[in-house]
Design a protein around this motif. Structure first.
Motif, PDB file in Angstrom:
ATOM      1  N   PRO A  54       0.831  -1.212   0.000  1.00  0.00           N
ATOM      2  CA  PRO A  54       0.000   0.000   0.000  1.00  0.00           C
ATOM      3  C   PRO A  54       0.864   1.261   0.000  1.00  0.00           C
ATOM      4  N   THR A  55       0.308   2.350  -0.541  1.00  0.00           N
ATOM      5  CA  THR A  55       1.043   3.615  -0.592  1.00  0.00           C
ATOM      6  C   THR A  55       1.095   4.300   0.764  1.00  0.00           C
ATOM      7  N   HIS A  56       0.322   3.790   1.724  1.00  0.00           N
ATOM      8  CA  HIS A  56       0.352   4.332   3.081  1.00  0.00           C
ATOM      9  C   HIS A  56       0.261   3.162   4.056  1.00  0.00           C
ATOM     10  N   SER A  64       3.086   9.086  -0.003  1.00  0.00           N
ATOM     11  CA  SER A  64       1.996   9.499  -0.882  1.00  0.00           C
ATOM     12  C   SER A  64       2.583  10.202  -2.101  1.00  0.00           C
ATOM     13  N   PRO A  65       2.261   9.748  -3.317  1.00  0.00           N
ATOM     14  CA  PRO A  65       2.828  10.374  -4.526  1.00  0.00           C
ATOM     15  C   PRO A  65       2.213  11.741  -4.803  1.00  0.00           C
ATOM     16  N   ILE A  66       3.040  12.681  -5.210  1.00  0.00           N
ATOM     17  CA  ILE A  66       2.601  14.022  -5.586  1.00  0.00           C
ATOM     18  C   ILE A  66       3.043  14.283  -7.025  1.00  0.00           C
ATOM     19  N   PRO A  67       2.150  14.656  -7.960  1.00  0.00           N
ATOM     20  CA  PRO A  67       0.736  14.957  -7.760  1.00  0.00           C
ATOM     21  C   PRO A  67      -0.049  13.709  -7.334  1.00  0.00           C
ATOM     22  N   GLY A  68      -1.111  13.928  -6.573  1.00  0.00           N
ATOM     23  CA  GLY A  68      -1.934  12.836  -6.115  1.00  0.00           C
ATOM     24  C   GLY A  68      -2.802  13.287  -4.960  1.00  0.00           C
ATOM     25  N   LYS A  69      -3.537  12.340  -4.423  1.00  0.00           N
ATOM     26  CA  LYS A  69      -4.456  12.626  -3.325  1.00  0.00           C
ATOM     27  C   LYS A  69      -3.833  12.193  -2.008  1.00  0.00           C
ATOM     28  N   ILE A  70      -3.795  13.105  -1.058  1.00  0.00           N
ATOM     29  CA  ILE A  70      -3.285  12.803   0.278  1.00  0.00           C
ATOM     30  C   ILE A  70      -4.486  12.681   1.210  1.00  0.00           C
ATOM     31  N   GLU A  71      -4.784  11.471   1.638  1.00  0.00           N
ATOM     32  CA  GLU A  71      -5.880  11.300   2.593  1.00  0.00           C
ATOM     33  C   GLU A  71      -5.459  11.855   3.949  1.00  0.00           C
ATOM     34  N   ALA A  72      -6.337  12.602   4.583  1.00  0.00           N
ATOM     35  CA  ALA A  72      -6.006  13.252   5.852  1.00  0.00           C
ATOM     36  C   ALA A  72      -5.552  12.252   6.906  1.00  0.00           C
ATOM     37  N   GLU A  73      -6.132  11.035   6.873  1.00  0.00           N
ATOM     38  CA  GLU A  73      -5.829  10.048   7.909  1.00  0.00           C
ATOM     39  C   GLU A  73      -4.494   9.334   7.696  1.00  0.00           C
ATOM     40  N   HIS A  74      -3.828   9.565   6.568  1.00  0.00           N
ATOM     41  CA  HIS A  74      -2.572   8.875   6.273  1.00  0.00           C
ATOM     42  C   HIS A  74      -1.389   9.613   6.882  1.00  0.00           C
ATOM     43  N   VAL A  75      -1.513   9.968   8.124  1.00  0.00           N
ATOM     44  CA  VAL A  75      -0.476  10.762   8.779  1.00  0.00           C
ATOM     45  C   VAL A  75       0.695   9.886   9.220  1.00  0.00           C
ATOM     46  N   ASN A  76       1.868  10.489   9.196  1.00  0.00           N
ATOM     47  CA  ASN A  76       3.051   9.849   9.752  1.00  0.00           C
ATOM     48  C   ASN A  76       3.063  10.009  11.266  1.00  0.00           C
ATOM     49  N   SER A  77       2.695  11.207  11.724  1.00  0.00           N
ATOM     50  CA  SER A  77       2.552  11.479  13.151  1.00  0.00           C
ATOM     51  C   SER A  77       1.430  12.486  13.332  1.00  0.00           C
ATOM     52  N   LEU A  78       0.839  12.486  14.525  1.00  0.00           N
ATOM     53  CA  LEU A  78      -0.350  13.292  14.770  1.00  0.00           C
ATOM     54  C   LEU A  78      -0.382  13.714  16.227  1.00  0.00           C
ATOM     55  N   THR A  79      -0.521  15.013  16.481  1.00  0.00           N
ATOM     56  CA  THR A  79      -0.715  15.531  17.839  1.00  0.00           C
ATOM     57  C   THR A  79      -1.806  16.588  17.795  1.00  0.00           C
ATOM     58  N   GLY A  80      -2.570  16.677  18.874  1.00  0.00           N
ATOM     59  CA  GLY A  80      -3.584  17.709  18.986  1.00  0.00           C
ATOM     60  C   GLY A  80      -4.853  17.449  18.214  1.00  0.00           C
ATOM     61  N   ILE A 131     -10.044  20.388  16.467  1.00  0.00           N
ATOM     62  CA  ILE A 131      -8.581  20.330  16.367  1.00  0.00           C
ATOM     63  C   ILE A 131      -7.982  21.404  17.273  1.00  0.00           C
ATOM     64  N   GLU A 132      -7.000  21.025  18.062  1.00  0.00           N
ATOM     65  CA  GLU A 132      -6.374  21.968  18.985  1.00  0.00           C
ATOM     66  C   GLU A 132      -5.530  23.002  18.233  1.00  0.00           C
ATOM     67  N   ALA A 133      -5.358  24.169  18.857  1.00  0.00           N
ATOM     68  CA  ALA A 133      -4.612  25.256  18.213  1.00  0.00           C
ATOM     69  C   ALA A 133      -3.165  24.875  17.944  1.00  0.00           C
ATOM     70  N   THR A 134      -2.599  23.963  18.741  1.00  0.00           N
ATOM     71  CA  THR A 134      -1.188  23.582  18.585  1.00  0.00           C
ATOM     72  C   THR A 134      -1.020  22.260  17.842  1.00  0.00           C
ATOM     73  N   ALA A 135      -2.070  21.792  17.179  1.00  0.00           N
ATOM     74  CA  ALA A 135      -2.020  20.492  16.506  1.00  0.00           C
ATOM     75  C   ALA A 135      -0.987  20.485  15.379  1.00  0.00           C
ATOM     76  N   GLU A 136      -0.364  19.312  15.178  1.00  0.00           N
ATOM     77  CA  GLU A 136       0.582  19.129  14.093  1.00  0.00           C
ATOM     78  C   GLU A 136       0.321  17.787  13.415  1.00  0.00           C
ATOM     79  N   PHE A 137       0.318  17.780  12.070  1.00  0.00           N
ATOM     80  CA  PHE A 137       0.173  16.564  11.283  1.00  0.00           C
ATOM     81  C   PHE A 137       1.368  16.489  10.331  1.00  0.00           C
ATOM     82  N   SER A 138       2.000  15.337  10.242  1.00  0.00           N
ATOM     83  CA  SER A 138       3.108  15.176   9.298  1.00  0.00           C
ATOM     84  C   SER A 138       2.823  14.028   8.346  1.00  0.00           C
ATOM     85  N   TYR A 139       3.264  14.196   7.089  1.00  0.00           N
ATOM     86  CA  TYR A 139       3.029  13.213   6.041  1.00  0.00           C
ATOM     87  C   TYR A 139       4.337  12.934   5.303  1.00  0.00           C
TER      88      TYR A 139
END
Length: 528
Positions: free
Chosen positions: A391-393, A421-437, A458-466
């Motif tokens: 899978p791509t994720h 995730s390939p770019i150009p392409g669709k990045i699903e929000a849930e396919h995070v590498n890490s997630l806080t907040g 979503i908290e003001a200090t939230a961070e999502f990485s892909y």
């Protein structure tokens, strides 16, 4: 003949043969058990809405031995022409759709007139008990929360009248709940799962996939059946979020403008909760897992002729159903030692061959978001191995063994490599590498997608990485959907820890009519 045809035929018979003096249709009075007077400590410190724990003293009263069935409810509709709802939240496709065509007599989940009546709503249940009281001259009514909890506990102090059951392995003897058999049928019928969903499922089989004919499970010490779970039960009380003004005599709490009604117990569609736990439902909500049982002041009385005939027919239906369930409890042990490897663009799963010679196949399930609901991706597998393109994720896999069309509990899951995730392409929000907040939650668009959200957003200090694979430098358009109840600062986009864009977020309406009011936005990025 389908149940819908059978029910209509039954209705025609009732109209012709259940007419008595004065052209009135006699009700089937409920089979009651007498609940002795007593005092108990109502509530629990385990739930905020069930506090403060307080003493309640109750006079003797009567309570329905069973939940009210389709057959009993039919008399009320025929006698009164009560305007019943024509839509009900009851179709299964991973969760209940907001509303689909169906009513108390014809819906996708009702298959027997001896199942609890559903798709009615609180107001119709109240109208039923009012009619029953008027026709019989007896003080029939809906039970109060205090009465229900007292009757359910039956003098015990554990979570359930049969014990605490922390492993959820004993409940199947006493209740119809989310369980192994229900999971096996749910995956077959709707390719969806109780696993990782809400309260999960019991580690036993109750023999019923959906609503059960009443009285199929062991009663509590007072002789009440299905009090732990079968369908959620309406109470007389107007719901309040604590017990601050609760009556010491167990009277129902009533408000001038009551929008939410208290409910108790659980349903086959949810895992079970201790007797002291509470829930609520909008007074105008029409659901496919919601029903009721009847209470009455004083001791139970002699059974009417109609009740005696109903009881005999119910016992016959229970006996037939018991025979039908004989083969629904033989579950094999889960698959052992599931392992995953990745090589050359392929993911390989291997596991131990099941020791039971009657295992006929294996099934592989994949979860596109870790700790969410597994979906079937491969069946009729004869050997303990499976391969597919990587899978791509990152996804989660599990395997079950199948014996006699019943699947085992799930194996311990394994994770695929993280992926890019390939770019150009669709990045699903849930396919995070890490997630806080924030957290990953199922969306409300009915497509089985996911949102990034949280209990309070979503908290003001939230961070999502892909992890992205950008094949070519240049300018890109980032489109996204967002829902917000107010204007907020928005978010920033970073690439290799360097800010490359910022987006403000305006008020979209937030949650409207139970759904997120989302709008589509876009920003432009330069990737070098």
């Amino acid at each position: 003949m389908t149940f819908s045809q059978f029910a209509l035929a039954t209705g025609a018979w009732l109209m012709s043969s259940a007419l008595y003096a004065g052209d009135s249709i006699r009700p089937i009075e409920p089979i009651l058990v007498t609940i002795p007077a007593g005092t108990y400590e109502m509530g629990t410190i385990k739930r905020q809405n069930a506090q403060p724990v307080h003493t309640v003293s109750l006079n003797s009263f009567s309570l329905g031995k069973y939940e009210v069935t389709v057959k009993e409810f039919a008399r009320f509709v025929e006698a009164t022409n009560y305007p019943m709802p024509t839509q009900c939240r009851h179709e299964l496709d991973g969760w209940f759709k907001p509303a689909t065509k169906g009513n108390w007599q014809q819906n996708a989940l009702t298959t027997s007139e001896y199942q609890p009546v559903v798709c009615i709503g609180w107001r119709a249940a109240q109208a039923y008990v009012d009619w029953l009281a008027k026709e019989t001259g007896k003080p029939y009514r809906l039970p109060t929360e205090a009465e229900w909890e007292y009757a359910a506990r039956a003098g015990t102090s554990t979570d359930y009248f049969f014990g605490d059951d922390e492993s959820r392995s004993a409940v199947c003897e006493y209740a119809n709940t989310a369980d192994l058999y229900g999971e096996s049928r749910l995956q077959r019928d709707a390719n969806t799962s109780y696993k990782n969903w809400d309260t999960g499922m019991a580690s036993c089989s109750d023999g019923s996939a959906y609503a059960s004919i009443v009285g199929m499970y062991k009663p509590n010490p007072f002789g009440v059946h299905d009090i732990v779970s079968n369908v959620l039960e309406f109470m007389a009380d107007c719901y309040a979020d604590n017990y601050d003004d609760a009556s010491a005599t167990g009277a129902a709490r009533q408000h001038v403008n009551c929008e939410e009604r208290s409910t108790r117990g659980g349903s086959w569609h949810w895992n079970n909760w201790p007797h002291s736990f509470r829930s609520s439902i909008p007074e105008d909500f029409i659901g496919g897992v919601d029903g009721f049982r009847i209470a009455m002041d004083g001791q139970s009385t002699k059974k009417s002729k109609e009740t005696q005939l109903f009881e005999a027919a119910l016992h016959a239906a229970q006996a037939r159903e018991k025979i039908n369930r004989v083969d629904r409890f033989d579950f094999v042990e889960p698959v052992a030692n599931l392992m995953l490897t990745e090589d050359g663009g392929l993911v390989s799963l291997v596991w131990d061959k099941h020791p039971d010679p009657l295992v006929t196949e294996y099934r592989v399930f994949r979860n596109k978001v870790r700790d969410s609901m597994f979906r079937l991706i491969a069946a009729n597998i004869n050997e303990p191995t499976f391969r597919e393109p990587t899978p791509t994720h990152q996804v989660e896999y599990t395997v079950v063994a199948v014996k006699g069309h019943l699947q085992s509990a799930y194996s311990e899951p394994v994770l695929s490599p993280l992926g890019f995730s390939p770019i150009p392409g669709k990045i699903e929000a849930e396919h995070v590498n890490s997630l806080t907040g924030a957290s990953i939650a199922m969306s409300t668009d009915g497509r089985g997608d996911f949102n990034l959200s949280g209990r309070n957003g979503i908290e003001a200090t939230a961070e999502f990485s892909y992890q992205l694979n950008v094949k070519k430098a240049g300018y890109y358009q980032l489109s996204y959907r967002v829902a917000a109840p107010q204007d907020v600062e928005g978010f920033s986009v970073f690439l290799d820890d360097k800010p490359i864009a910022q987006a403000a977020i305006k008020n979209t309406g937030g949650i409207i009519n139970g759904k997120l009011s989302q709008v589509r936005k876009c920003i432009f990025l330069r990737v070098s």
